[in-house]
Design an enzyme around this catalytic site. Sequence first.
Site, PDB file in Angstrom:
ATOM      1  N   LYS A 128      -3.492 -11.050  12.166  1.00 47.60           N
ATOM      2  CA  LYS A 128      -4.957 -11.058  12.087  1.00 47.60           C
ATOM      3  C   LYS A 128      -5.452 -12.346  11.414  1.00 47.60           C
ATOM      4  CE  LYS A 128      -6.253  -7.151  10.369  1.00 47.60           C
ATOM      5  NZ  LYS A 128      -6.865  -7.368   9.069  1.00 47.60           N
ATOM      6  N   THR A 129      -4.886 -12.653  10.247  1.00 47.86           N
ATOM      7  CA  THR A 129      -5.338 -13.851   9.532  1.00 47.86           C
ATOM      8  C   THR A 129      -5.010 -15.109  10.329  1.00 47.86           C
ATOM      9  OG1 THR A 129      -4.944 -12.709   7.455  1.00 47.86           O
ATOM     10  CG2 THR A 129      -5.236 -15.085   7.330  1.00 47.86           C
ATOM     11  N   CYS A 183       0.248  -8.431  11.278  1.00 51.65           N
ATOM     12  CA  CYS A 183       0.487  -8.595  12.720  1.00 51.65           C
ATOM     13  C   CYS A 183      -0.338  -9.736  13.310  1.00 51.65           C
ATOM     14  CB  CYS A 183       0.194  -7.296  13.455  1.00 51.65           C
ATOM     15  SG  CYS A 183       1.367  -6.000  13.054  1.00 51.65           S
ATOM     16  N   GLY A 220      -3.875  -3.776  -2.589  1.00 51.48           N
ATOM     17  CA  GLY A 220      -4.208  -2.815  -1.531  1.00 51.48           C
ATOM     18  C   GLY A 220      -4.404  -1.404  -2.067  1.00 51.48           C
ATOM     19  N   ARG A 228       0.838  -1.195   0.000  1.00 49.57           N
ATOM     20  CA  ARG A 228       0.000   0.000   0.000  1.00 49.57           C
ATOM     21  C   ARG A 228       0.879   1.253   0.000  1.00 49.57           C
ATOM     22  NH1 ARG A 228      -2.566   0.581   4.514  1.00 49.57           N
ATOM     23  NH2 ARG A 228      -2.349  -1.491   5.423  1.00 49.57           N
ATOM     24  N   TYR A 257      -0.885  -3.385  -7.282  1.00 44.23           N
ATOM     25  CA  TYR A 257      -0.941  -4.060  -5.979  1.00 44.23           C
ATOM     26  C   TYR A 257      -2.355  -3.904  -5.394  1.00 44.23           C
ATOM     27  CZ  TYR A 257      -0.541  -5.153  -1.111  1.00 44.23           C
ATOM     28  OH  TYR A 257      -0.783  -5.702   0.115  1.00 44.23           O
TER      29      TYR A 257
HETATM   30  C1  SPV Z   1      -3.487  -4.877   4.734  1.00 39.03           C
HETATM   31  O1  SPV Z   1      -2.396  -4.414   4.364  1.00 39.03           O
HETATM   32  O2  SPV Z   1      -4.050  -4.521   5.770  1.00 39.03           O
HETATM   33  C2  SPV Z   1      -4.149  -5.897   3.920  1.00 39.03           C
HETATM   34  C3  SPV Z   1      -3.701  -6.079   2.564  1.00 39.03           C
HETATM   35  O3  SPV Z   1      -5.100  -6.464   4.363  1.00 39.03           O
HETATM   36  S1  SPV Z   1      -4.067  -4.708   1.614  1.00 39.03           S
HETATM   37  O4  SPV Z   1      -5.009  -5.107   0.595  1.00 39.03           O
HETATM   38  O5  SPV Z   1      -2.822  -4.260   1.034  1.00 39.03           O
HETATM   39  O6  SPV Z   1      -4.647  -3.670   2.439  1.00 39.03           O
HETATM   40 MN    MN Z   2      -5.846  -5.403   6.161  1.00 39.08          MN
END
Ligand code: SPV
Ligand code: MN
Length: 621
Positions: free
Chosen positions: A272-273, A270, A219, A83, A217
Amino acid sequence: METMFSLMDEKSKEKLTALKNPKVEKTVAEFAEICKPDKITVLNDSQEDIDYVRGLAIKNGEEQKLGTEGHTVHFDGYNDQARDKAHTVTLLSPGMKITKALNSMDRDQGLKEIFEIFVGCMKGKEMLVMFYCLGPTNSEFSIPALQITDSGYVGHSENILYRQGYKEFEKLQDKSDFFYFVHSAGELENYVSKNVDKRRIYIDLDENRVFTVNNQYAGNSVGLKKLALRLAIKKASEEDWLTEHMFVMGLHPKGKDRVTYITGAFPSACGKTSTAMLSGQTIIGDDIAYVRISSEGEARAVNIEQGIFGIIRDVDSKGDPHIFESITTPREAIFSNVLIKDTKPYWLGMGQELPKEGVNHSGEWKEEAKDKNGNEITASHKNARYTIRLSELENMDEKADAPDGVPVSAFVYGGRDSDTTVPVAESLSWPHGVFMGAAVESETTAATLGAEGQRVHNPMANLDFLVIPFGKYIEKHMDFGEQIKKPIKIFSTNYFLKEDGKYLNGMLDKKVWVLWAEGRIHNDFEAIETPIGFIPKYEDLKQLFKQYLNQEYPLANYTNQFSIRIDKYLDKLTRVEPVFRDEGDVPQIFWDQFEQQKQSLLDAKEKFGKSVIEPNEFLEK
Ligand code: SPV
Ligand code: MN
């Protein structure tokens, strides 16, 4: 309108006009004029159209087929791997305010700039017009969303990650109440965006739309993900609900006949998944949740997505068995920015030796390759990802698509904090919990462009997306607790405590922390009251470690992990205070919590005569 229709075949025309929605037609016509695609294709919810978009991504070279059936790989440009916060800008019309932490600019100026960049950006390309639904369909949570893009990869990703919404648009009739996103990858070179210096992501809150250009990308490019998150935060703040950077999961404690739903906000990369995917538990979503209060006064959450765009690094058969299985067997999956050798994907931390050469986000790659700045190019990018549907996972919760969501029993806030916060704590009250979430600090990761490992303040893991004033966001959270009739608990977690450079916890310990929280929700465990919240008793954790991880949990580990590092907490308050002050509009109830937190830490320091207090000492006094 003429130009638009002249670029469509009969089927596309029919799909567009059948909606009888003037704003949809006007929007497509406007961007057809500006972006000048060679062709426009309108897609509906049919399998035929879903297959068409996947085929297009392969045909136009944005994705390549891999050896395993259903698998493809996509590469983003070398400088387009995460991002881009620096070029993500909220456009402000006069009088509008957002948090000071984000970039903003005058709306007219921003629109002028982005529209100029858009001129002719789809020349030689096909414009896709796609319809989705954020949240489950046929639901109070549903938000229809229109995506216009010239990227087959973006369309393909959205078809995996989001629920189809052409039917939601049919129901809209002539109403203009939807979000829309216009994306162009811009000029391509070797199938990746060439002009990343002109990458822009501009958020127009006034019109519920986002423009994004010269990027791939996800994000940055996939409208329904972080772009829609920003619009929904604004919408929620104006109505009485919350939009959060949260997973939603069901906890299934052993030997108990119950499921307890929790949501959790952690900054990107961090945990979450991996929390939402813990074995023995069920997943509803891993990234973004809407939370509403039902007519009975209950907090209810939905996943706005139906898939996972997850970090692939460190996904192995032991730590993440469900994901590992799903991305190593035939099914529809997109790999991005991994290493490819002989049509097989490889990534850092997959639990096997990696090939010494192959193709990755830098092109042809060899071990020890360096980029033009002399930096090592890793085999796969640290932010390399996989994209799959949740329905491919055997641990998907049976209520994942329920129109009324699931009842929430707790919010969890976590960060990447190497030296201050304990692995798990329960807040002393709702306002204290909101304070805990708002004070989260986390070290930066490869999920955003820029340096890694920098400690930054990231309230509720939502700061990157907070297109409203920080004080208003906090006020909404405070009010939310007041409004719910069935109280919910707030917990903080930290999986990243370190000593002498080494993690104090194993990767799977998080299972113990969340199941302790689950037990607290049902009054199964007592806890120790400390200034920073209720922390677990040793005996309970010892039993949970045995029960869930079949591990001993030495008292010395507990004492080290759960000691309250008073001076560190005070330092943290000193760091975050100016941030809150600078925002200017933080409600008094929040400052009361701040002062109370500081005072109780100082009192404890004086009472115990030291700055690191062991958990059991709080029991003795
Ligand atoms: C994050 O960066 O929080 C994501 C992936 O879940 S993104 O789609 O890049 O936001
Ligand atoms: Mn995210």
